[in-house]
Design a protein around this motif. Sequence first.
Motif, PDB file in Angstrom:
ATOM      1  N   TRP A   1       1.094  -2.192   2.367  1.00 45.08           N
ATOM      2  CA  TRP A   1       2.032  -1.391   1.582  1.00 45.08           C
ATOM      3  C   TRP A   1       1.444  -1.182   0.193  1.00 45.08           C
ATOM      4  O   TRP A   1       1.182  -2.127  -0.539  1.00 45.08           O
ATOM      5  CB  TRP A   1       3.390  -2.082   1.490  1.00 45.08           C
ATOM      6  CG  TRP A   1       4.206  -1.911   2.740  1.00 45.08           C
ATOM      7  CD1 TRP A   1       4.247  -2.738   3.819  1.00 45.08           C
ATOM      8  CD2 TRP A   1       5.074  -0.813   3.036  1.00 45.08           C
ATOM      9  NE1 TRP A   1       5.099  -2.234   4.775  1.00 45.08           N
ATOM     10  CE2 TRP A   1       5.625  -1.047   4.323  1.00 45.08           C
ATOM     11  CE3 TRP A   1       5.442   0.347   2.355  1.00 45.08           C
ATOM     12  CZ2 TRP A   1       6.523  -0.171   4.928  1.00 45.08           C
ATOM     13  CZ3 TRP A   1       6.337   1.222   2.950  1.00 45.08           C
ATOM     14  CH2 TRP A   1       6.869   0.966   4.231  1.00 45.08           C
TER      15      TRP A   1
ATOM     16  N   ARG B   1       2.074   4.593  -0.501  1.00 45.29           N
ATOM     17  CA  ARG B   1       2.879   4.564   0.720  1.00 45.29           C
ATOM     18  C   ARG B   1       4.371   4.469   0.394  1.00 45.29           C
ATOM     19  O   ARG B   1       5.204   5.058   1.081  1.00 45.29           O
ATOM     20  CB  ARG B   1       2.450   3.388   1.597  1.00 45.29           C
ATOM     21  CG  ARG B   1       3.172   3.361   2.949  1.00 45.29           C
ATOM     22  CD  ARG B   1       2.700   2.210   3.811  1.00 45.29           C
ATOM     23  NE  ARG B   1       3.474   2.138   5.042  1.00 45.29           N
ATOM     24  CZ  ARG B   1       3.361   1.176   5.955  1.00 45.29           C
ATOM     25  NH1 ARG B   1       2.478   0.189   5.754  1.00 45.29           N
ATOM     26  NH2 ARG B   1       4.104   1.180   7.038  1.00 45.29           N
TER      27      ARG B   1
ATOM     28  N   GLN C   1       5.572   7.852  -0.446  1.00 43.37           N
ATOM     29  CA  GLN C   1       5.698   8.671   0.754  1.00 43.37           C
ATOM     30  C   GLN C   1       6.949   8.302   1.542  1.00 43.37           C
ATOM     31  O   GLN C   1       7.626   9.169   2.107  1.00 43.37           O
ATOM     32  CB  GLN C   1       4.455   8.489   1.636  1.00 43.37           C
ATOM     33  CG  GLN C   1       3.185   9.081   1.047  1.00 43.37           C
ATOM     34  CD  GLN C   1       1.962   8.695   1.845  1.00 43.37           C
ATOM     35  OE1 GLN C   1       2.050   8.037   2.876  1.00 43.37           O
ATOM     36  NE2 GLN C   1       0.787   9.110   1.355  1.00 43.37           N
ATOM     37  N   THR C   2       7.263   7.003   1.569  1.00 43.45           N
ATOM     38  CA  THR C   2       8.450   6.537   2.304  1.00 43.45           C
ATOM     39  C   THR C   2       9.727   6.910   1.570  1.00 43.45           C
ATOM     40  O   THR C   2      10.740   7.258   2.193  1.00 43.45           O
ATOM     41  CB  THR C   2       8.381   5.013   2.492  1.00 43.45           C
ATOM     42  OG1 THR C   2       7.144   4.672   3.131  1.00 43.45           O
ATOM     43  CG2 THR C   2       9.541   4.518   3.348  1.00 43.45           C
TER      44      THR C   2
ATOM     45  N   SER D   1      11.496  -1.434  -2.063  1.00 44.88           N
ATOM     46  CA  SER D   1      10.076  -1.147  -2.281  1.00 44.88           C
ATOM     47  C   SER D   1       9.369  -2.310  -2.944  1.00 44.88           C
ATOM     48  O   SER D   1       8.229  -2.659  -2.599  1.00 44.88           O
ATOM     49  CB  SER D   1       9.928   0.113  -3.141  1.00 44.88           C
ATOM     50  OG  SER D   1      10.536   1.220  -2.530  1.00 44.88           O
TER      51      SER D   1
ATOM     52  N   MET E   1      16.132   3.710   7.501  1.00 42.37           N
ATOM     53  CA  MET E   1      14.918   3.070   7.031  1.00 42.37           C
ATOM     54  C   MET E   1      14.709   1.720   7.710  1.00 42.37           C
ATOM     55  O   MET E   1      13.597   1.360   8.116  1.00 42.37           O
ATOM     56  CB  MET E   1      14.983   2.881   5.518  1.00 42.37           C
ATOM     57  CG  MET E   1      13.730   2.269   4.917  1.00 42.37           C
ATOM     58  SD  MET E   1      14.101   1.205   3.512  1.00 42.37           S
ATOM     59  CE  MET E   1      15.021  -0.089   4.308  1.00 42.37           C
TER      60      MET E   1
ATOM     61  N   ASP F   1      13.476   2.274  11.194  1.00 34.27           N
ATOM     62  CA  ASP F   1      12.078   2.701  11.188  1.00 34.27           C
ATOM     63  C   ASP F   1      11.137   1.527  10.907  1.00 34.27           C
ATOM     64  O   ASP F   1      10.085   1.389  11.540  1.00 34.27           O
ATOM     65  CB  ASP F   1      11.860   3.797  10.143  1.00 34.27           C
ATOM     66  CG  ASP F   1      12.551   5.104  10.527  1.00 34.27           C
ATOM     67  OD1 ASP F   1      12.908   5.252  11.710  1.00 34.27           O
ATOM     68  OD2 ASP F   1      12.751   5.951   9.634  1.00 34.27           O
TER      69      ASP F   1
END
Length: 740
Positions: A116, A120, A123-124, A150, A180, A183
């Motif tokens: 991570w 990234r 982007q997430t 995050s 989220m 995912d």
Amino acid sequence: MAERSAKAALRIDDLQVYYGESHALQGVSLTLESGVLSVVGRNGMGKTTLCNTITGLKRSRGGSIRVAGREITSLEPHEIHRLGVGYVPQGRRCWPSLTVDEHLRLAAGSRRDANWTIERIYQTFPRLAERRGNGGSQLSGGEQQMLAISRALLGDPRLLVMDEPTEGLAPVIVDQVEKMLIDLAAEGEMSILVIEQNIGVATAVSDRVAIMVNGRINRIMEARALAADRELQQRLLGVGRHSEDSAATPAAMAQAEADIGEVYRVVRDPAAALPSGGSQVYRPVTSLPNRWDIPVSAIRRTSDEASPQPGTSASSSETRAVFAMPFSERIGRTVLLAGTFDTKGKELLFMAEKLARLGIPVRTVDLSTSGKPSVAQVSALQVASMHPAGTAQVMSGDRGSSVTAMAQAFARWVEREPGIGGILSAGGSGGTTLATAGMRSLPIGLPKIMVSTVAAGDVGQYVGGSDIMMFHSVTDVQGLNSISEQILGNAAHAMAGMVAQLPSGEAWEARRRQARPAVGITMFGVTTPCVQAVTRHLEADYECLVFHATGIGGRAMESLGDSRLLSAFLDLTTTEVADMIVGGVFAAGRDRLGAAIRTGLPYIGSVGALDMVNFGPRDTVPEKFRSRKFVIHNPNVTLMRTTRDENRAFGEWIGGRLNEMNGPVRFLLPQGGVSLLDAPGQPFHDPDADEALFEAIERTVRPTAQRRIQRVPGNINDAGFAKAAVDMFRAIASPPQRRA
């Protein structure tokens, strides 16, 4: 199969966690092999305690926690984090002064092989990329939650622990967080433990759900089965999917309003007047509660407004009682390095570095009132939020009132902090006022060092009855130089030495259980025979701690009482009250007797040496008293006989304080005199003045089964009075435990 279990992402077996004597987690056991496991339950069931224990923020007393097969119960939080455990705390806890990008760069560190990365993350969470230049306080609740998640992901966790990730979020944001989680689980890079009250989210993101009830895992079941069982949701959780509930009918709303609890004001004295225009019943809420609970905060707030109490002692006593923490839990190894980081940051960090080099954990706490950002781990806003009137009271812009308010906030903040090894600070008069307020809240016995510019003068107002060590800074605490570095270094090394020798909480408790219970006894020279006789009667069963009633003696005894290091008070010498009211040099503070009020410990009191007010040398006695009766005790102490009117004022003040005590109280009145100088034939013998004192106490005190006033024949120093005091003490104090 056994091998797979041993390497489960998370395995918890028979976890036992306490807060003082409150058993929070009672044998919790659960296993997360992989994927997502949700834990649901009402408020207060132990869910957040479970999270804090997994991440090392709370210590367990028993049981096991294994992450990927490794036992972690004895590890520190940073060690657990390095093993791959990420934590998204309840409330998000974003730094208000750091931008989104600064948050992420701080969490990412300098690792180059991480799965991570900041790129990234952006982007997430494209929304965070848009808000990368905004501070934490400028984000919405949903954005703050994205940032908190995050922050945890940047540690590349193998196990992600999330406490209430959807709390307080709008439904559309809840849907995003839910997606989220699904995912992240599908990617298979980590396992996730989700603590959640939203049943819809909990059952959507995981295959299994653990239900927590009263500190235990009641059952672990299939998520689909729980989602379909509305009766079980309400029986075990008291919650449901609000969006699916039918609209309340007018009749149901009327019934709900009728069912709201009424709060009654209990008056112990039937003759006491009710508040002007008030009634005996207070309705604490003005709007209907939701289907699942009544807003307790509204009840508390409205009830307090409806029935105000004089002063603040009652509410503060209740607060201290709620947050009272056993001494064993107060002890730790972490030094609080507190001070005004906006002006003394360089000096404070110098001491922090000295402690860190010696392996002493340090937690920096900012006490500044300027509102400027600082590098401290605990921000000034966090401390200020503990003020009863809120942060605005502290950050008012008026320096005098701000310092006073921050001192009060820091004292309240310290009262709630466990695992403290000591408090160290440095500053001028303002910084000393701030830091020592928190130090005085720390129990006697835990190290407290204040490096101060005012340490060479009268420091009574800063030290109070506590065991604060005052270090004179010699030069001003303003920059580092050859002198200040030596002084600050000495203070840091002194703190390190004291912390290194502190017993553990377990050792302290073991020693306490073996020791005789301690009793605080107040004495003056003119009540010495009484105290010596009482001590002889009790010393076989009790540790008798005698305090010289010179103003600071009473404060010291009360401080030990507040720290729960005393089992009872034998406050036989209350002469400090006379100096406080008349203006002598050995005056008590207005909080005298406050520890007995706050703690409810057994209290045996008397009127020892209330026949006198203390002054310095004879020529220092105020002019208005020149015609009074004096005894020269020594060249530096002059005693003045008190009058009927003064004694009446003493009695009324003491009686009012006795009425505030809820523990067992016995107060003795020696009819033959209150000191050696008040005995027949002695210079202060004045039966009329004594009678005014006794009558005022008897008239003011409201007797109950717990609170009694008794006259005792003879002088306070007679053997009969000492025996009466001991007999009453044994009647209301818990009998000492016999040790083998």
